[in-house]
Design an enzyme around this catalytic site. Sequence first.
Site, short mmCIF file in Angstrom:
data_model
loop_
_atom_site.label_atom_id
_atom_site.label_comp_id
_atom_site.label_asym_id
_atom_site.label_seq_id
_atom_site.Cartn_x
_atom_site.Cartn_y
_atom_site.Cartn_z
N CYS A 9 1.32 57.53 -35.31
CA CYS A 9 1.19 57.76 -36.75
C CYS A 9 2.01 59.00 -37.08
O CYS A 9 1.69 60.09 -36.62
CB CYS A 9 -0.27 57.96 -37.16
N CYS A 48 4.09 57.25 -44.88
CA CYS A 48 4.03 56.88 -43.46
C CYS A 48 5.27 57.44 -42.78
O CYS A 48 6.39 57.00 -43.05
CB CYS A 48 3.97 55.36 -43.30
#
Length: 275
Positions: A213, A82
Amino acid sequence: MGIEFAKGHGTQNDFVVLPDAEGKLELTDDRVRALCDRNRGLGADGVLRVVRSEHVVDAPEGTEAEWFMDYRNADGSIAEMCGNGVRVFANYLVHKKLAKPGGFLVGTRAGDKPVVVNEDGTVTIDMGPARIVGESTATVAGRAFHGIAVDVGNPHLVCVTDVEIADLDLTVPPGHDPVVFPHGVNVEFISQLSDSELRMRVHERGVGETRSCGTGTVAAAAAFLHRAGRASGQLLVNIPGGQVCVSIGEDTSTLTGPAVLVAEGTLSDSWWLAG
């Protein structure tokens, strides 16, 4: 004594940070879901457990980073990587004096990621190569969108479209080909603002639509450049939570963006045990 936590975000992609140096917390799927629930918990898109790499049983072989980001999606599932989470994680390490400002490694399930905590509050991550791995389609409300599949340590399908992306209904997961993406996929929809700037929305597997994201912005930049016949370049990517800068090279990619620590506190023992 309670369970220590911090709350942070990277371009409004938010996380609960759980310090657990020795890897002793029992971080069950139910507890992750409760933590991330915005009504019965703290509310977040995911959980970042701060643990020494030596205590992570599924850390990649050869991990050299002292600290490992054990990342969980809001539904409790484990994710490989991430980009926004790494920025928050790195900022937390410096804030807690577990790492010195400047450059160091953060361990992830997608391998060690070199990071630099910059003086202006941004964090730059060497994300590794963004690999174009094929093509597929995503569907939204019965409409098919052609996409480019990109591997950034986790799977992405990037759909460049002339459709107004603000009008897309991402309250439900976009349809995807389970043969191409057997473990699910993050789906990005992007529109071009200029030769050097994009706008993006993203539906993350295991989470839903998020304000940003990190790996998705890298995938979006790589797919856009590939579509234009370019192997490298630098792009600004605008997401609902802000803006990041992505540089794509032939061998690696970098992501630079803000990382904000919002709060610190303790979870009550009774709440934790109930989870």
